[in-house]
Design a protein around this motif. Sequence first.
Motif, PDB file in Angstrom:
ATOM      1  N   THR A 174     -23.817 -36.701 -59.702  1.00 40.75           N
ATOM      2  CA  THR A 174     -23.450 -35.286 -59.837  1.00 40.75           C
ATOM      3  C   THR A 174     -23.136 -34.645 -58.484  1.00 40.75           C
ATOM      4  O   THR A 174     -23.417 -33.473 -58.274  1.00 40.75           O
ATOM      5  N   THR A 175     -22.560 -35.425 -57.570  1.00 35.18           N
ATOM      6  CA  THR A 175     -22.139 -34.843 -56.307  1.00 35.18           C
ATOM      7  C   THR A 175     -20.830 -34.071 -56.490  1.00 35.18           C
ATOM      8  O   THR A 175     -20.733 -32.907 -56.128  1.00 35.18           O
ATOM      9  N   THR A 217     -26.423 -34.287 -52.873  1.00 29.09           N
ATOM     10  CA  THR A 217     -25.485 -34.501 -53.989  1.00 29.09           C
ATOM     11  C   THR A 217     -24.848 -33.183 -54.414  1.00 29.09           C
ATOM     12  O   THR A 217     -24.700 -32.901 -55.600  1.00 29.09           O
ATOM     13  N   GLY A 218     -24.504 -32.376 -53.415  1.00 38.55           N
ATOM     14  CA  GLY A 218     -23.925 -31.058 -53.683  1.00 38.55           C
ATOM     15  C   GLY A 218     -22.421 -31.104 -53.841  1.00 38.55           C
ATOM     16  O   GLY A 218     -21.866 -30.647 -54.832  1.00 38.55           O
ATOM     17  N   THR A 253     -26.813 -27.105 -56.029  1.00 31.58           N
ATOM     18  CA  THR A 253     -26.061 -28.320 -55.644  1.00 31.58           C
ATOM     19  C   THR A 253     -25.006 -28.697 -56.673  1.00 31.58           C
ATOM     20  O   THR A 253     -24.705 -29.872 -56.878  1.00 31.58           O
ATOM     21  N   THR A 254     -24.442 -27.682 -57.353  1.00 32.43           N
ATOM     22  CA  THR A 254     -23.370 -27.959 -58.306  1.00 32.43           C
ATOM     23  C   THR A 254     -22.076 -28.250 -57.546  1.00 32.43           C
ATOM     24  O   THR A 254     -21.440 -29.278 -57.742  1.00 32.43           O
ATOM     25  N   GLY A 255     -21.705 -27.302 -56.686  1.00 27.81           N
ATOM     26  CA  GLY A 255     -20.536 -27.547 -55.858  1.00 27.81           C
ATOM     27  C   GLY A 255     -19.211 -27.123 -56.457  1.00 27.81           C
ATOM     28  O   GLY A 255     -18.160 -27.436 -55.912  1.00 27.81           O
ATOM     29  N   ASN A 291     -24.634 -29.828 -63.198  1.00 28.82           N
ATOM     30  CA  ASN A 291     -24.557 -29.627 -61.747  1.00 28.82           C
ATOM     31  C   ASN A 291     -23.646 -30.643 -61.060  1.00 28.82           C
ATOM     32  O   ASN A 291     -23.949 -31.116 -59.966  1.00 28.82           O
ATOM     33  N   VAL A 292     -22.542 -30.988 -61.728  1.00 31.07           N
ATOM     34  CA  VAL A 292     -21.608 -31.939 -61.133  1.00 31.07           C
ATOM     35  C   VAL A 292     -20.671 -31.252 -60.141  1.00 31.07           C
ATOM     36  O   VAL A 292     -20.542 -31.651 -58.994  1.00 31.07           O
TER      37      VAL A 292
HETATM   38  K   LIG Z   1     -22.738 -31.442 -57.363  1.00 33.50           K
END
Ligand SMILES: [K+]
Lengths: 481, 481
Positions: free
Chosen positions: B313-314, B217-218, B110-112, B430-431
């Motif tokens: 951290t989305t 929160t990905g 879920t880092t994105g 994981n932001v």
């Molecule tokens: K994220």
Amino acid sequence: MLNYKPLFFITGLILSKLALFMYIPMLLALFTADVGTQEFFLSIVLGHTASFLLLHFGRVQHFRLGVREMFLLTTLVWVIGSAFAALPFMLIEHMSYTDAYFETMSGITTTGSTVLSGLDTMPHSVLMWRSILQWLGGIGFIVMGVAILPFLNVGGMRLFQTESSEWSDKSTPKTQQLAWQILQVYLVLTICCYFGYLASGMTQFEAINHAMTTLSTGGYSTSDSSMSHFSAAAHWNASLFMFLGGLPFLLLIHAFKKRSTKHIYRDAQVLGFVKLVLVSTALITLFLWWHNTFPLADAVRISLFNVISVITTTGFGLSDFSAWGNFATLIFFFLMFAGACSGSTSGGIKIFRFQIAATLLKKQTQQLLHPRGVFPQNYNKRRVNDAIIRSLVAFILSYFITILITAAILAAFGSDLVVSLTGAITAVSNVGPGLGELIGPSGNFASLPDASKWALSVAMLMGRLEILTVTVLFFPAFWRG
Amino acid sequence: MLNYKPLFFITGLILSKLALFMYIPMLLALFTADVGTQEFFLSIVLGHTASFLLLHFGRVQHFRLGVREMFLLTTLVWVIGSAFAALPFMLIEHMSYTDAYFETMSGITTTGSTVLSGLDTMPHSVLMWRSILQWLGGIGFIVMGVAILPFLNVGGMRLFQTESSEWSDKSTPKTQQLAWQILQVYLVLTICCYFGYLASGMTQFEAINHAMTTLSTGGYSTSDSSMSHFSAAAHWNASLFMFLGGLPFLLLIHAFKKRSTKHIYRDAQVLGFVKLVLVSTALITLFLWWHNTFPLADAVRISLFNVISVITTTGFGLSDFSAWGNFATLIFFFLMFAGACSGSTSGGIKIFRFQIAATLLKKQTQQLLHPRGVFPQNYNKRRVNDAIIRSLVAFILSYFITILITAAILAAFGSDLVVSLTGAITAVSNVGPGLGELIGPSGNFASLPDASKWALSVAMLMGRLEILTVTVLFFPAFWRG
Ligand SMILES: [K+]
Ligand SMILES: [K+]
């Protein structure tokens, strides 16, 4: 109620000592018929007057200082000392009081960030006063670190209190005697450093100034181009004495008395310091050599110099390392936090805290794998108890919070990410230069707005006093007592 | 000796589940006659085959997992799961395996962070698979955080173990039951979020995808311009559900069961989270309003959105905040470390660790002023003992060490200070996006060299698994056992 009288008295004593040291640049200006005689004389008169009043109103028959008085005094001495010592800069260089205060606080905390340029043609009395401030700040910090901070138990310094008191059981030196020994060693090393610089080709004046700012890991120079102005021999001499300035002075005293260095070799903190210097130098040297920035011999000298300069938080400049490429920049960014040994003149987080953290990390990992195992945690053959861990955590936390707030103030007054961050770090760690063109090794702090300069002055002082010494003053509970 | 058979078996189970989820994008491609049917089918066949072999060779009558097996398994599942789930990206988008693996690891943790551009015209099957990865990663992480990490006692999570086991004493849910409840709440919230997005004007497809990447929160989007592509109503909906995704899921479950939110209001961590969001939003709003960047109403919406997006951290983008000036940039730089509540889908250091640190700092300051006083340290009405402090310190240390090493690798492969630092921080936390033009909210990670992408993939995984879960595997002692 806080007992203010002894605070007046001791502050008065310190001011009178500072005024005495002002005679040196005044006489220098007088005998070389250079600028500064009148201005230093005026400052001296003001200093003696203020000191007289403080001593007069502070005089009491007997006094005892509680913990709260000690905290307040420790901060007060540096704040008022700087307020007074800033006068000559303002009077001679016609700079704002903000700039003069910044320069003084930077000097006395041995940070070495400067707002001045044109050093090469500056009156010798001003240059000399800057160097004296750093030299006094350096020894002031060591004595404070040995005599006062362990008593206040700030930042896990108890670890060293037991150490020194055990050592002192054998040799029974009282605090005064210890301070005297520190002064002797500090003087001897400064004189050795001075001769080294003379031999390297510096003039008498340059050698005296740089000797004072090297041992104190202060980093003020008599030239805008800092150490780049001098010979390779001067660089080696600087590396050696910055390194010595980064060693724990109690161990140096011991070595002088016993004519033996084996205690130094066996000290865990010194070993860690040496390892950090060697590994960082190797990395940077390889990087510079790989990119053909310098021939190998130069790469070794320049890397070693800069690594020692940043780790010991001296901050002398020699070839702008922020122009060496991203990898070197990042390494120096991290080294700005490091600091050398506790009990030295250097600032930063200091080696022993990283080592204690490392032993903790090791223990925790073992614990994860063997939840029921018992893993004692030792450092320098001493048990690390939970009280030490807690005060270490408190120190590092408040260290980063101070950096955060300082950086936010700098950013709010317009500095970019790199200037805000590295400006805050360099101030709190008492290194001196930041990164980037503006405040990097080849820049200076003159262009920052006044608010940023005051924020940095506070940050330098907090860094020097191990943060919490100053932080407690901000708590209402302190004043309610 | 490590017992490998159960590791094979469980990894096989996970692969078969992942392959099942691949039917969704395959069927989507099939029924919309879009690109991807064959490629997903091929991946599914490979997945089932691998899963069959692993289940076959891993089959044992009974098994028991020791601590070491649990550590290895936890890491292995994510590494191998990503290795398999990366196949469709490689096959459909004809990208390198490095890029595909990076994209997958970024999704499932879920880092994105993304290496893809041209999202607006990308096959829907690919977009859907990215969203599914984040949705699965989100719930996988919550379940892991509730069921496995406290058992492994990583990073002070024991604090929550006692909490949840006490709570479970009353309601006696077993781990499976708990996982089931989490899934229900997660599903219900995702569906609510979906309807919210629909109402805000998104298409069916956009709403499904963003619902999955919001709750987890990905932060993956179906548009290159991320949330800037959508209406103000969509932003408010996103803010709400990112916020909910940042809450401790155990409390949400409790609220659903009891039809009461008072446990949520009274939770120290939730209160801290809310305060951090409000204070940061107020600061940024004032700053934006002061500089006339936006009208007040827009400033509030955009600030709140970005603050929640970074704290949880989305990492959704909405107006590139790294172009808002130095103060905003610095605030976001620090918020990238924060993270929301423990037990949520968010990454980062997390609120409870800062709060425990703050109580420690308070206690230490009181102790400085009253050396003989006794100051108990509590958090959420529970005593904070030294074991918790130690594991908290170990976590934060290893967190910063991971950032340091990752940043050094990025810098060594040519990234500048801001990219190296914020790239490392955004991965470990994981932001998703970093700062600056290249990897900031309006950039992407495609241009980084392969080595940097692998380093970031490892960093994202370490961040997701609370660092030490992975770190122990690097110790020789782990393998000697
Ligand atoms: K994220
Ligand atoms: K310095």
